[in-house]
Scaffold this motif. Structure first.
Motif, PDB file in Angstrom:
ATOM      1  N   ASN A  63      -4.401  -0.643   7.277  1.00 43.09           N
ATOM      2  CA  ASN A  63      -4.474  -1.592   6.166  1.00 43.09           C
ATOM      3  C   ASN A  63      -3.574  -1.062   5.057  1.00 43.09           C
ATOM      4  O   ASN A  63      -3.926  -0.115   4.366  1.00 43.09           O
ATOM      5  CB  ASN A  63      -5.923  -1.735   5.696  1.00 43.09           C
ATOM      6  CG  ASN A  63      -6.089  -2.805   4.629  1.00 43.09           C
ATOM      7  OD1 ASN A  63      -5.251  -2.974   3.754  1.00 43.09           O
ATOM      8  ND2 ASN A  63      -7.197  -3.535   4.716  1.00 43.09           N
ATOM      9  N   GLU A  64      -2.399  -1.685   4.900  1.00 42.23           N
ATOM     10  CA  GLU A  64      -1.409  -1.175   3.965  1.00 42.23           C
ATOM     11  C   GLU A  64      -1.909  -1.213   2.518  1.00 42.23           C
ATOM     12  O   GLU A  64      -1.672  -0.276   1.752  1.00 42.23           O
ATOM     13  CB  GLU A  64      -0.104  -1.957   4.087  1.00 42.23           C
ATOM     14  CG  GLU A  64       0.625  -1.722   5.399  1.00 42.23           C
ATOM     15  CD  GLU A  64       2.009  -2.357   5.411  1.00 42.23           C
ATOM     16  OE1 GLU A  64       2.471  -2.770   4.321  1.00 42.23           O
ATOM     17  OE2 GLU A  64       2.615  -2.433   6.491  1.00 42.23           O
ATOM     18  N   ASP A  65      -2.586  -2.282   2.135  1.00 44.88           N
ATOM     19  CA  ASP A  65      -3.079  -2.386   0.762  1.00 44.88           C
ATOM     20  C   ASP A  65      -4.110  -1.293   0.473  1.00 44.88           C
ATOM     21  O   ASP A  65      -4.081  -0.650  -0.587  1.00 44.88           O
ATOM     22  CB  ASP A  65      -3.703  -3.762   0.535  1.00 44.88           C
ATOM     23  CG  ASP A  65      -2.672  -4.881   0.598  1.00 44.88           C
ATOM     24  OD1 ASP A  65      -1.484  -4.584   0.352  1.00 44.88           O
ATOM     25  OD2 ASP A  65      -3.055  -6.023   0.896  1.00 44.88           O
ATOM     26  N   LEU A  66      -5.013  -1.093   1.408  1.00 42.65           N
ATOM     27  CA  LEU A  66      -6.033  -0.074   1.245  1.00 42.65           C
ATOM     28  C   LEU A  66      -5.423   1.326   1.264  1.00 42.65           C
ATOM     29  O   LEU A  66      -5.816   2.205   0.482  1.00 42.65           O
ATOM     30  CB  LEU A  66      -7.079  -0.208   2.352  1.00 42.65           C
ATOM     31  CG  LEU A  66      -8.429   0.497   2.150  1.00 42.65           C
ATOM     32  CD1 LEU A  66      -9.093   0.019   0.867  1.00 42.65           C
ATOM     33  CD2 LEU A  66      -9.331   0.245   3.345  1.00 42.65           C
ATOM     34  N   ALA A  67      -4.446   1.524   2.153  1.00 36.24           N
ATOM     35  CA  ALA A  67      -3.792   2.831   2.248  1.00 36.24           C
ATOM     36  C   ALA A  67      -3.047   3.169   0.960  1.00 36.24           C
ATOM     37  O   ALA A  67      -3.139   4.290   0.446  1.00 36.24           O
ATOM     38  CB  ALA A  67      -2.834   2.844   3.434  1.00 36.24           C
ATOM     39  N   LYS A  68      -2.323   2.196   0.421  1.00 37.58           N
ATOM     40  CA  LYS A  68      -1.573   2.446  -0.816  1.00 37.58           C
ATOM     41  C   LYS A  68      -2.511   2.694  -1.992  1.00 37.58           C
ATOM     42  O   LYS A  68      -2.249   3.564  -2.834  1.00 37.58           O
ATOM     43  CB  LYS A  68      -0.657   1.258  -1.125  1.00 37.58           C
ATOM     44  CG  LYS A  68       0.317   1.524  -2.277  1.00 37.58           C
ATOM     45  CD  LYS A  68       1.250   0.360  -2.475  1.00 37.58           C
ATOM     46  CE  LYS A  68       2.303   0.709  -3.527  1.00 37.58           C
ATOM     47  NZ  LYS A  68       1.722   1.176  -4.800  1.00 37.58           N
ATOM     48  N   ALA A  69      -3.619   1.931  -2.062  1.00 34.98           N
ATOM     49  CA  ALA A  69      -4.560   2.103  -3.165  1.00 34.98           C
ATOM     50  C   ALA A  69      -5.189   3.494  -3.145  1.00 34.98           C
ATOM     51  O   ALA A  69      -5.318   4.141  -4.192  1.00 34.98           O
ATOM     52  CB  ALA A  69      -5.643   1.024  -3.088  1.00 34.98           C
ATOM     53  N   TYR A  70      -5.562   3.954  -1.951  1.00 27.20           N
ATOM     54  CA  TYR A  70      -6.210   5.269  -1.883  1.00 27.20           C
ATOM     55  C   TYR A  70      -5.198   6.393  -2.073  1.00 27.20           C
ATOM     56  O   TYR A  70      -5.533   7.447  -2.627  1.00 27.20           O
ATOM     57  CB  TYR A  70      -6.950   5.438  -0.559  1.00 27.20           C
ATOM     58  CG  TYR A  70      -8.075   6.430  -0.671  1.00 27.20           C
ATOM     59  CD1 TYR A  70      -9.272   6.080  -1.274  1.00 27.20           C
ATOM     60  CD2 TYR A  70      -7.948   7.736  -0.199  1.00 27.20           C
ATOM     61  CE1 TYR A  70     -10.311   6.990  -1.413  1.00 27.20           C
ATOM     62  CE2 TYR A  70      -8.974   8.651  -0.331  1.00 27.20           C
ATOM     63  CZ  TYR A  70     -10.155   8.277  -0.937  1.00 27.20           C
ATOM     64  OH  TYR A  70     -11.171   9.190  -1.082  1.00 27.20           O
ATOM     65  N   LEU A  71      -3.956   6.172  -1.637  1.00 27.52           N
ATOM     66  CA  LEU A  71      -2.904   7.157  -1.875  1.00 27.52           C
ATOM     67  C   LEU A  71      -2.647   7.297  -3.369  1.00 27.52           C
ATOM     68  O   LEU A  71      -2.497   8.416  -3.884  1.00 27.52           O
ATOM     69  CB  LEU A  71      -1.630   6.750  -1.148  1.00 27.52           C
ATOM     70  CG  LEU A  71      -0.404   7.653  -1.374  1.00 27.52           C
ATOM     71  CD1 LEU A  71      -0.679   9.064  -0.868  1.00 27.52           C
ATOM     72  CD2 LEU A  71       0.824   7.066  -0.681  1.00 27.52           C
ATOM     73  N   ASP A  72      -2.619   6.171  -4.081  1.00 25.03           N
ATOM     74  CA  ASP A  72      -2.416   6.215  -5.534  1.00 25.03           C
ATOM     75  C   ASP A  72      -3.563   6.959  -6.215  1.00 25.03           C
ATOM     76  O   ASP A  72      -3.343   7.713  -7.168  1.00 25.03           O
ATOM     77  CB  ASP A  72      -2.312   4.794  -6.094  1.00 25.03           C
ATOM     78  CG  ASP A  72      -1.025   4.093  -5.658  1.00 25.03           C
ATOM     79  OD1 ASP A  72      -0.088   4.797  -5.252  1.00 25.03           O
ATOM     80  OD2 ASP A  72      -0.983   2.844  -5.714  1.00 25.03           O
ATOM     81  N   LEU A  73      -4.784   6.753  -5.731  1.00 30.22           N
ATOM     82  CA  LEU A  73      -5.937   7.437  -6.305  1.00 30.22           C
ATOM     83  C   LEU A  73      -5.832   8.946  -6.101  1.00 30.22           C
ATOM     84  O   LEU A  73      -6.086   9.735  -7.028  1.00 30.22           O
ATOM     85  CB  LEU A  73      -7.226   6.916  -5.670  1.00 30.22           C
ATOM     86  CG  LEU A  73      -8.519   7.615  -6.103  1.00 30.22           C
ATOM     87  CD1 LEU A  73      -8.791   7.373  -7.587  1.00 30.22           C
ATOM     88  CD2 LEU A  73      -9.702   7.143  -5.264  1.00 30.22           C
ATOM     89  N   ALA A  74      -5.444   9.354  -4.910  1.00 29.61           N
ATOM     90  CA  ALA A  74      -5.336  10.778  -4.614  1.00 29.61           C
ATOM     91  C   ALA A  74      -4.235  11.447  -5.438  1.00 29.61           C
ATOM     92  O   ALA A  74      -4.429  12.543  -5.983  1.00 29.61           O
ATOM     93  CB  ALA A  74      -5.076  10.985  -3.123  1.00 29.61           C
ATOM     94  N   LEU A  75      -3.088  10.772  -5.556  1.00 27.54           N
ATOM     95  CA  LEU A  75      -1.974  11.352  -6.311  1.00 27.54           C
ATOM     96  C   LEU A  75      -2.218  11.295  -7.812  1.00 27.54           C
ATOM     97  O   LEU A  75      -1.726  12.140  -8.559  1.00 27.54           O
ATOM     98  CB  LEU A  75      -0.676  10.616  -5.967  1.00 27.54           C
ATOM     99  CG  LEU A  75      -0.204  10.726  -4.513  1.00 27.54           C
ATOM    100  CD1 LEU A  75       1.080   9.936  -4.312  1.00 27.54           C
ATOM    101  CD2 LEU A  75      -0.003  12.180  -4.125  1.00 27.54           C
TER     102      LEU A  75
END
Length: 315
Positions: free
Chosen positions: A181-193
């Protein structure tokens, strides 16, 4: 012979006052009152404390695993809601750093509803997968995540993030899951970074240790000057015990680094406690007449204050 000597001999007599038997008896009593084994009484107590510390630390990381049993985190996320979770950067596949709040220095605690919902959706959409290739874990971010659900069950996961998909390893049973899920993956990546926990890690701990050693140097110099405390060792026993403790402390630090325990709060507190107690015991036992224990006590106070400030800063 003087008149005084003649008078003294007449009063006391010329027979020796201390016979060989009496001298032998006195010598035996002196040796019994100061047995050589007493010299090692406090050092042995210190070494015993260090051994107990190692035993407790070894049990701590092993005993902290309260992984959810009889259910994968996917099934658990379908039935229960996440109460809170922690996250920390860790590129080592063999160790796991995240834990309960306060367990690991530098980890981030997530308790907001939006952050918890994001991880909940992530786990609910995960499916079992197998990663093939020479280097399957080329991701922009690698995080250890410890999550606690409302029913008290806990899961430990290693999460590998990029903008297209996410790979999750269940650290308990080494199963791999993938979220496409690209939207979910990008959102969680942004949270981690966004949390930027990479910037801390060993770098922040190294800065703290440098500040601690510099402070110790100036405090020791000030106390020696104020109380006229000499440098060097009191005797050979003092030098021997001091070097034994120094070597043990170095071995402990190397052991903690190799085992990946150096960022655990309980390890650092236990290690500092052993250093402080052993230093005060040794300085008081061998050099209390010269007030040498003032050095260790003042250094301990400054060190504990700096450590408290450090913990508050990273919290």
């Amino acid at each position: 012979m003087t008149a005084f000597k003649e008078k003294l001999d007449k009063e006391l007599g010329t027979t020796p006052r201390f016979t060989q038997a009496l001298q032998k008896n006195i010598s035996q009593q002196v040796h019994q009152a100061n047995p050589t084994t007493r010299r090692w009484q406090y050092p042995l107590i210190i070494l015993g404390t260090i051994v107990m510390l190692l035993f407790i630390i070894e049990l701590g990381p092993q005993g902290r695993s309260d992984q959810a049993k009889n259910a994968s985190f996917v099934e658990l996320a379908q039935q229960e809601t996440i109460k809170r979770y922690t996250m920390i950067y860790n590129a080592d596949m063999e160790t796991f750093m995240a834990g309960r709040p306060g367990w690991t220095i530098g980890q981030k605690i997530f308790e907001l509803r939006n952050d918890k919902d994001l991880l909940q959706h992530l786990l609910q959409q995960a499916t079992v997968t197998q990663i093939n290739g020479d280097n399957p874990f080329r991701f922009q971010a690698m995080r250890d995540v410890w999550a606690e659900f409302e029913n008290g069950q806990v899961v430990r996961m290693k999460i590998f993030l990029n903008e297209e998909y996410i790979v999750i390893e269940d650290y308990h049973n080494k199963s791999l899951y993938q979220v496409n899920n690209e939207d979910l993956a990008k959102a969680y990546l942004d949270l981690a970074l966004k949390e930027d926990d990479i910037a801390f890690g060993m770098k922040g701990l190294s800065i703290f240790l440098v500040v601690l050693f510099v402070s110790h140097f100036f405090v020791e110099k000030l106390m020696r000057k104020k109380f006229n405390i000499p440098k060097g060792y009191v005797n050979k026993g003092h030098r021997r015990v001091s070097w034994i403790i120094k070597i043990v402390n170095i071995v402990l630090v190397c052991f903690f680094i190799l085992k990946g325990l150096i960022l655990f709060t309980v390890v650092i507190i236990g290690y500092l406690t052993v250093i402080v107690v052993s230093s005060i015991f040794i300085d008081y036992y061998y050099g209390r007449e010269e007030k040498r224990h003032y050095l260790s006590i003042s250094s301990a106070i400054v060190g504990l204050l700096l450590f408290g400030i450090f913990i508050i800063y990273i919290s």
